[in-house]
Design a protein around this motif. Structure first.
Motif, PDB file in Angstrom:
ATOM      1  N   GLU A   1       5.658   4.152   1.797  1.00 13.53           N
ATOM      2  CA  GLU A   1       5.965   4.808   3.035  1.00 13.53           C
ATOM      3  C   GLU A   1       7.041   4.182   3.868  1.00 13.53           C
ATOM      4  O   GLU A   1       8.686   5.089   3.500  1.00 13.53           O
ATOM      5  CB  GLU A   1       5.633   6.196   2.842  1.00 13.53           C
TER       6      GLU A   1
ATOM      7  N   THR B   1       0.849  -1.062   0.340  1.00 11.33           N
ATOM      8  CA  THR B   1      -0.447   0.331  -0.233  1.00 11.33           C
ATOM      9  C   THR B   1       1.170   1.732   0.118  1.00 11.33           C
ATOM     10  O   THR B   1       2.316   1.185   0.607  1.00 11.33           O
ATOM     11  CB  THR B   1      -1.264   0.089   1.108  1.00 11.33           C
TER      12      THR B   1
ATOM     13  N   GLU C   1       1.060   3.864   2.328  1.00  8.09           N
ATOM     14  CA  GLU C   1       1.900   3.128   3.581  1.00  8.09           C
ATOM     15  C   GLU C   1       3.182   2.432   3.767  1.00  8.09           C
ATOM     16  O   GLU C   1       3.678   2.924   4.555  1.00  8.09           O
ATOM     17  CB  GLU C   1       0.956   3.253   3.942  1.00  8.09           C
TER      18      GLU C   1
ATOM     19  N   ARG D   1       1.859   4.378  13.094  1.00  3.09           N
ATOM     20  CA  ARG D   1       1.176   4.707  12.396  1.00  3.09           C
ATOM     21  C   ARG D   1       1.060   5.879  11.148  1.00  3.09           C
ATOM     22  O   ARG D   1       1.986   6.902  11.406  1.00  3.09           O
ATOM     23  CB  ARG D   1      -0.421   5.599  12.702  1.00  3.09           C
ATOM     24  N   ILE D   2       1.161   5.003  10.110  1.00  2.00           N
ATOM     25  CA  ILE D   2       1.622   6.017   8.525  1.00  2.00           C
ATOM     26  C   ILE D   2       0.231   6.644   7.825  1.00  2.00           C
ATOM     27  O   ILE D   2      -1.101   5.824   8.069  1.00  2.00           O
ATOM     28  CB  ILE D   2       2.146   5.195   7.409  1.00  2.00           C
ATOM     29  N   ASN D   3       0.738   8.219   7.826  1.00  2.00           N
ATOM     30  CA  ASN D   3      -0.596   8.931   7.105  1.00  2.00           C
ATOM     31  C   ASN D   3      -1.456   8.398   8.312  1.00  2.00           C
ATOM     32  O   ASN D   3      -2.773   8.348   6.671  1.00  2.00           O
ATOM     33  CB  ASN D   3      -0.791   8.830   5.711  1.00  2.00           C
ATOM     34  N   ASP D   4      -1.964   8.824   8.601  1.00  3.21           N
ATOM     35  CA  ASP D   4      -3.042   8.205   9.812  1.00  3.21           C
ATOM     36  C   ASP D   4      -4.105   7.152   9.146  1.00  3.21           C
ATOM     37  O   ASP D   4      -5.051   7.029   9.464  1.00  3.21           O
ATOM     38  CB  ASP D   4      -3.888   9.470   9.992  1.00  3.21           C
ATOM     39  N   LYS D   5      -3.678   6.150   8.457  1.00  2.00           N
ATOM     40  CA  LYS D   5      -4.664   5.397   7.785  1.00  2.00           C
ATOM     41  C   LYS D   5      -3.816   3.742   8.539  1.00  2.00           C
ATOM     42  O   LYS D   5      -5.006   2.686   8.425  1.00  2.00           O
ATOM     43  CB  LYS D   5      -4.333   5.038   6.132  1.00  2.00           C
ATOM     44  N   GLU D   6      -2.642   3.308   8.257  1.00  2.00           N
ATOM     45  CA  GLU D   6      -2.040   2.081   8.748  1.00  2.00           C
ATOM     46  C   GLU D   6      -1.358   1.756  10.175  1.00  2.00           C
ATOM     47  O   GLU D   6      -0.160   3.067   9.796  1.00  2.00           O
ATOM     48  CB  GLU D   6      -1.234   1.625   7.307  1.00  2.00           C
TER      49      GLU D   6
END
Length: 292
Positions: free
Chosen positions: A118, A113, A115, A187-192
């Protein structure tokens, strides 16, 4: 302490704590509850009490849905099979059955993904090696897209905090308790969310949790602390599988084994008895490759 005594001790100690178990999935439509654990364990107690921790025998001539249940281990010995192999090589070499190879490679590709990409870029930039650990490698080999991906790293927990702080990455769990056990959750990008744990050995346990750990940079020692061989594999983000205890071989042959000595693994965490039967049912019922 004999393995049979450990199991009896486990059952008596946990009888008053049934809420810890509730229901554990065993097969597609069956459930295993505390009331059924005793009979299941006793059904194989004749073998267990003799400490016959041996390899599962061939299934030839037996019904696939009702194989014999044995508690077995994978000894920590050198092997002829290579420790690291790529998923693509496993597929090309037909070590992954036809049909499953495509699913495994597809599942691996789908974990990337934005995330995860990144996270990988941040770790690569700072020279931090991460490998998927635990259930994710096992699921991917089975052609299943893992819901949660945990990582192991040789980077110290303090250094991880430093790296993610400088990269302005949000960390959900990195306090003193997490640092003591080597785990940082980002927590990456407030998603994962990704849980990353430093390679370690558990030097002191209480039958449920690790009370003291030793950090190191030895991937094999980290694999050696895990419960089952199928859960002791690592998979890096280049698709290289690191397998120190033949977890891949056990998975494709529908075998559930403890890493090292079963009694030691169970004394470290008594719930591993439940995990053994849980994965026995899961692997025996879901991994149906070939005519066995």
């Amino acid at each position: 302490m004999k393995l049979s005594a450990i199991i009896h001790r486990f059952l008596f100690q946990r009888r008053a704590e049934q809420n810890l178990f509730k229901l554990f999935p065993l097969r597609n439509n069956d459930m295993i509850s505390v009331g059924t654990v005793g009979p299941m364990l006793r059904s194989s107690m004749a073998e267990v009490s003799k400490h016959q921790l041996q390899s599962a025998t061939s299934n030839n001539g037996r019904d696939h849905d009702s194989p014999p249940m044995k508690i077995v281990t994978r000894e920590h010995t050198s092997r002829a099979r290579p420790v690291s192999r790529s998923l693509k090589d496993l597929a090309k070499g037909k070590l992954l059955p036809p049909g499953l190879a495509e699913k495994a490679l597809s599942a691996f590709e789908k974990v990337f993904t934005p995330e995860l990409v990144e996270l990988n870029e941040i770790c690569t930039k700072h020279g931090m090696t991460i490998r998927m650990a635990g259930g994710a490698p096992r699921d991917i080999i089975q052609g299943i897209l893992p819901h949660d991906i945990d990582f192991a790293t040789t980077t110290s927990p303090e250094k991880m905090v430093e790296i993610f702080t400088s990269a302005e990455v949000r960390m959900l769990e990195y306090g003193s308790r997490a640092i003591e056990h080597g785990t940082v959750t980002v927590r990456i990008n407030d998603k994962e969310n990704y849980e990353i744990t430093t390679t370690r050995s558990d030097t002191l346990t209480d039958g449920r949790h690790a009370k003291a750990v030793e950090f190191h940079q030895d991937w094999e020692r980290d694999a050696n602390r895990r419960d089952l061989t199928v859960n002791s594999m690592f998979l890096d983000l280049n698709g290289i599988l690191y397998d120190y205890f033949d977890g891949f071989h056990d998975l494709i042959n529908e075998q559930v084994r403890f890493v090292g000595e079963a009694d030691e693994r169970i004394q470290e965490d008594y719930l591993r008895i439940m995990r053994y039967f849980r994965f026995y049912g899961r692997i025996k019922s879901q991994v149906c490759w070939g005519s066995r």
